[in-house]
Design an enzyme around this catalytic site. Sequence first.
Site: not given
Length: 526
Positions: A261, A280, A285, A414
């Site tokens: 971020e 977090d 995630h 790719m």
Amino acid sequence: MSTPSGGFTVGSRNNSLERNNLRNESSEEKDIDIVPEAGCLSIVVLGASGDLAKKKTFPALFNLFRQGFLLSNEVHIFGYARTNISTEGLRERLHGYLGKGNEDSTKESDYLSKFLQLIKYVSGSYDSEEGFLLLNKEISEHETSKNSQPGTSRRLFYLALPPSVYRSVCRMIRSYCMNQSDLTGWTRIIVEKPFGKDLSSAEELSAQLGELFDEKQLYRIDHYLGKELVQNLLVLRFANRFFLPLWNRDNIDNVQIVFRENFGTKGRGGYFDEYGIIRDIIQNHLLQVFCLVAMEKPVSLKPEHVRDEKVKVLQSVLPIQPEEVVLGQYDGYKDDPTVSPQSNTPTFATVILRIHNERWEGVPFILKAGKALNSSKAEIRVQFKEVPGDIYKCQKQGRNEFVIRLQPLEAMYMKLTVKKPGLEMSTIQSELDLSYTQRYQDVTIPEAYERLILDTIRGDQQHFVRRDELKAAWEIFTPLLHKIDDGDLKPLLYKPSSRGPPEADQLLAKAGYVQTHGYIWIPPTL
């Protein structure tokens, strides 16, 4: 007439969720009773006045309604929170967060008006018998108005709440708001992360919820599992022949799973300082993505078979070594008045996981996440080993890589070596590219929350975290987190808008990652 994913026709009465699975053959042909169709659906958003509900939960419900997955003659939505506002007050609060699609403005306004009329607000505390009795009364009146047979109504409770109130809220639901589930009806609970702060707190929370609900009633939501390209991982791995022989330690040198971020805590400093970047982002995630990249092929796509394989790969992860961890904290983080001046909380972390099994022995899985960096993106980068006997002497240009861009600009490409056009025999790095905005121009990629709420209504737990999976995940990271909490590991200072601490790039190089210099992936334009 279009058909959304799952085979329910938009605008058709047959759109009723789960209906196709509930019809039975005539009792004259089968010597059994006819099972009643599923009754009306009540969706309760607890914490309805909070940011998560306004920005994610209600917009997801609106999009499902607009696409025909929620029908106005079957569903009713209840907001519940401590805030003392009216039903109209909640509708006004939500109005600005809904209806931002590309539909014709008149049609969009009509959808929005009809959706808002489905919402009713109930005010009460999260440990109040009175509040939940009133909530149950409102739900029951809705069910009666829809002529639902006893035991056929469906109740979905979405806990858009901090974990500190999960126990009291779930006790109230269990005591006062449960549906009779002896026929086709059910009660299901969606629980938002964080699921604890370490192994002991997660186990305590799981035990508390387990006393009240069966595992099949609990849906621990991690919205990354609802992202389009995360959902594509198992298809890519197990439905394409050319990946099957390559996906192992003989061909892959290292795997990176990255979340970046370009902004800091943005007003969430108090919350973030309590949890940090590992709790977090990485422990949930990125670890969920890691499971799908590394797991073995399940016996089938049944939810429990998929989740069994995820647990197996987590249980094969070796203890994290301190020398394979780099922590960072961006300069200026402690300027936030809600952050402790002595904070040891990392805003950046690079952690190497190693799997002790036949497929992945020796392959580093590099999980990296950070705030206030020089870009915002989430991606999986699979780097292959160098070509043996390199007759073109092109190793310095970089290795083959398979990259899955999760956000933004969903894509997979790719990276490979090709001949540079012209009369000379020279090579360059290029790519085979599947960019979703170009390839699927007429398709709107659904938000993760839309998919996961719909999965909950359908009773599909594949993309939700099971209790033993949660335990295995915390077992991996709890020792590291305790060292950080105790001050034994300290974050390095890094400049905002940088790549993070230089030591992180040094760790990547030590792990075997070879960075390609001079190559930049440019998303194709229409």
